[in-house]
Motif scaffolding. Structure first.
Motif, short mmCIF file in Angstrom:
data_model
loop_
_atom_site.label_atom_id
_atom_site.label_comp_id
_atom_site.label_asym_id
_atom_site.label_seq_id
_atom_site.Cartn_x
_atom_site.Cartn_y
_atom_site.Cartn_z
N MET A 59 7.37 -14.28 31.42
CA MET A 59 8.59 -14.77 32.05
C MET A 59 8.99 -13.82 33.18
O MET A 59 9.00 -12.60 33.00
CB MET A 59 9.70 -14.88 31.02
CG MET A 59 9.32 -15.70 29.78
SD MET A 59 9.00 -17.43 30.11
CE MET A 59 10.67 -18.03 30.28
N VAL A 62 14.35 -14.46 37.88
CA VAL A 62 14.50 -15.15 39.16
C VAL A 62 15.09 -14.25 40.23
O VAL A 62 14.77 -14.40 41.41
CB VAL A 62 15.32 -16.46 39.03
CG1 VAL A 62 14.58 -17.49 38.21
CG2 VAL A 62 16.70 -16.21 38.49
N TYR A 82 20.53 -23.72 39.04
CA TYR A 82 19.88 -22.72 39.89
C TYR A 82 18.75 -23.45 40.63
O TYR A 82 18.08 -24.29 40.05
CB TYR A 82 19.25 -21.60 39.06
CG TYR A 82 20.23 -20.66 38.45
CD1 TYR A 82 20.62 -19.50 39.10
CD2 TYR A 82 20.76 -20.91 37.19
CE1 TYR A 82 21.51 -18.61 38.52
CE2 TYR A 82 21.66 -20.04 36.60
CZ TYR A 82 22.03 -18.90 37.27
OH TYR A 82 22.92 -18.02 36.71
N MET A 93 16.73 -25.59 38.03
CA MET A 93 16.92 -25.22 36.62
C MET A 93 18.36 -25.56 36.25
O MET A 93 19.30 -24.93 36.74
CB MET A 93 16.65 -23.73 36.44
CG MET A 93 15.22 -23.34 36.75
SD MET A 93 15.03 -21.59 37.14
CE MET A 93 15.65 -21.55 38.81
N VAL A 100 17.62 -24.94 29.06
CA VAL A 100 17.44 -25.10 30.49
C VAL A 100 16.43 -26.22 30.74
O VAL A 100 15.33 -26.20 30.20
CB VAL A 100 16.93 -23.79 31.14
CG1 VAL A 100 16.75 -23.96 32.64
CG2 VAL A 100 17.86 -22.63 30.84
N MET A 102 14.13 -28.14 33.58
CA MET A 102 13.57 -27.78 34.88
C MET A 102 12.94 -28.99 35.56
O MET A 102 12.32 -29.83 34.91
CB MET A 102 12.52 -26.68 34.71
CG MET A 102 13.11 -25.40 34.15
SD MET A 102 12.05 -23.92 34.12
CE MET A 102 10.42 -24.46 34.20
N SER A 113 9.77 -23.66 29.27
CA SER A 113 11.04 -23.74 29.98
C SER A 113 11.58 -22.36 30.36
O SER A 113 11.19 -21.34 29.77
CB SER A 113 12.08 -24.45 29.11
OG SER A 113 13.26 -24.67 29.85
N ALA A 114 12.47 -22.36 31.33
CA ALA A 114 13.19 -21.13 31.69
C ALA A 114 14.07 -20.73 30.51
O ALA A 114 14.43 -21.56 29.67
CB ALA A 114 14.03 -21.37 32.93
N GLN A 115 14.41 -19.45 30.46
CA GLN A 115 15.28 -18.96 29.40
C GLN A 115 16.26 -17.95 29.97
O GLN A 115 15.94 -17.23 30.92
CB GLN A 115 14.47 -18.28 28.30
CG GLN A 115 13.59 -19.22 27.55
CD GLN A 115 12.92 -18.55 26.36
OE1 GLN A 115 13.43 -17.60 25.79
NE2 GLN A 115 11.77 -19.06 25.98
N MET A 121 18.43 -15.13 34.07
CA MET A 121 17.51 -16.27 34.05
C MET A 121 16.08 -15.80 34.28
O MET A 121 15.81 -15.05 35.22
CB MET A 121 17.90 -17.27 35.14
CG MET A 121 16.98 -18.46 35.24
SD MET A 121 17.17 -19.66 33.93
CE MET A 121 18.73 -20.38 34.39
N TYR A 122 15.17 -16.24 33.41
CA TYR A 122 13.73 -15.96 33.52
C TYR A 122 13.00 -17.28 33.57
O TYR A 122 13.33 -18.22 32.84
CB TYR A 122 13.23 -15.17 32.30
CG TYR A 122 13.68 -13.74 32.26
CD1 TYR A 122 12.84 -12.71 32.67
CD2 TYR A 122 14.95 -13.40 31.79
CE1 TYR A 122 13.24 -11.39 32.62
CE2 TYR A 122 15.36 -12.07 31.75
CZ TYR A 122 14.50 -11.08 32.16
OH TYR A 122 14.90 -9.76 32.12
N ILE A 123 11.95 -17.35 34.41
CA ILE A 123 11.12 -18.56 34.46
C ILE A 123 9.69 -18.20 34.06
O ILE A 123 9.24 -17.08 34.30
CB ILE A 123 11.14 -19.23 35.84
CG1 ILE A 123 10.59 -18.31 36.92
CG2 ILE A 123 12.53 -19.72 36.19
CD1 ILE A 123 10.39 -19.00 38.26
#
Length: 155
Positions: A59, A62, A82, A93, A100, A102, A113-115, A121-123
């Motif tokens: 991850m 962002v 986002y 997102m 989240v 996407m 998914s992003a978390q 926020m991490y993708i």
């Protein structure tokens, strides 16, 4: 007769508890495992922030993409969305009560998914690979991901 039936039912109950315990234990252990830090490099140059390894997915924060790679990041508070933009690629997102959601280039993203972790926020890197045209080399021993735009040679 009553003793035999009681003994048989007790053995079945104990066997069921043992089987159920062995099935549930790995799930509890994996859910409780904290994310591991991943060193991030861009074209071989160490980036100032780390990523996270969550459920086998690397991850990427962002804000790192915005601050270190020049990817445009927007936030629309009215719709809790986002948006990452780079060239013609766009990742939306949307924050919901269940997580989240996407959208990559206006299509539903069906990968990891992003978390949000500790308010950030991490993708998943896979969305950068599949949607933004990035490539990578992964070092599992050092927990290090080196990534760049496609066409850059990795050793």
């Amino acid at each position: 007769m009553f003793k035999n039936k009681f003994r048989r039912n007790s053995i079945l109950l104990l066997a069921g508890i043992l089987v159920l315990g062995t099935l549930i234990q790995p799930v509890i252990a994996s859910a409780a495992a904290p994310p591991r830090q991943v060193k991030l490099e861009w074209n071989g140059t160490r980036l100032p922030e780390n990523g996270l390894l969550i459920n086998g997915n690397t991850m990427i924060p962002v804000v790192l993409l915005r601050d270190s790679l020049g990817v445009t990041l927007r936030y629309e508070p009215a719709v809790k969305t986002y948006t990452l933009l780079q060239n013609d690629d766009q990742l939306d997102m949307v924050m919901t009560a269940s997580g989240v959601t996407m959208r990559l280039n206006n299509h539903q993203w069906n990968g990891p998914s992003a978390q949000v972790v500790n308010g950030r926020m991490y993708i998943p890197f896979t969305v950068l690979r599949d949607g933004f045209g990035y490539q990578s080399s992964w070092n599992a021993v050092q927990l290090k991901l080196n990534f760049a735009k496609k066409g850059v040679f990795f050793e």
